[in-house]
Design a protein around this motif. Structure first.
Motif: not given
Length: 203
Positions: A56-57, A62-63, A68-71, A157-159
């Motif tokens: 995973m990058p 911003d990524a 992810v959000v559009p998907a 949220a990204a953890v």
């Protein structure tokens, strides 16, 4: 506890082993269960779990917003089999510490095997212990917890967890939770064409 039972030396010193010759010497000493286990993996199961799934990058805000959000918006089943730009991605310690010399050297010579992931887990833990002891984080290191607005009354949220990237997204409408999405680390790594499936193929 970590110095005695896991590394057989201060974790910071273990991180400075540098490359495969020093790691092999540490394994040969067999001072801890981890060293003995890793030695057996190298000797008996050197290709166990090898998978060529991309790592995973860095999940920067911003990524996440552009990938992810559009998907999540397009595909109601995205959380069950998430991808990064249409491809499976491995998350977890290996993705986080891929550039550490011990991990990068092992990945270059053996690939993304169970042993490589085990070394990455040891590196990840030693770095965390260093942070708890007051060692500075690298300037480009991502925060362990990120939270930001996706839109009006819509947040993500990204953890970074032990298993990898965990995402929670909530959307509020008229004072109530109108939608809630969770993308767990398991779903990245257990994707039907992901790291686990490819690592087990042919066994």
């Amino acid at each position: 506890l970590a110095a005695h039972s896991i590394y057989g030396m201060p974790p910071a010193g273990w991180l400075e082993l540098g490359g495969m010759p020093a790691l092999q010497s540490w394994i040969a000493r067999g001072a801890t269960t981890c060293a003995k286990l890793l030695g057996r993996m190298f000797a008996e199961l050197p290709t166990l779990g090898r998978a060529d799934v991309r790592l995973m990058p860095a999940p920067r805000s911003d990524a996440l917003m552009t990938v992810v959000v559009p998907a999540l918006d397009r595909d109601p089943d995205y959380a069950r089999a998430p991808t990064w730009e249409g491809l499976p991605a491995e998350t977890g310690a290996l993705a986080r510490v891929r550039e550490h010399p011990l991990v990068a050297g092992l990945a270059a010579s053996a690939g993304h095997t169970a042993a490589t992931r085990f070394v990455a887990r040891l590196v990840d833990l030693a770095l965390l212990l260093g942070e708890l002891a007051g060692a500075p984080r690298p300037p480009d290191a991502l925060p362990w917890v990120q939270a930001f607005a996706v839109g009006e009354a819509d947040g993500l949220a990204a953890v970074q967890t032990a298993r990898g990237l965990l995402l929670h997204r909530a959307r509020i409408a008229e004072g109530r939770v109108a939608d809630y999405q969770i993308v767990a680390p398991t779903e990245w790594n257990f994707h039907p064409d992901g790291a686990l499936a490819r690592g087990l193929a042919g066994m």
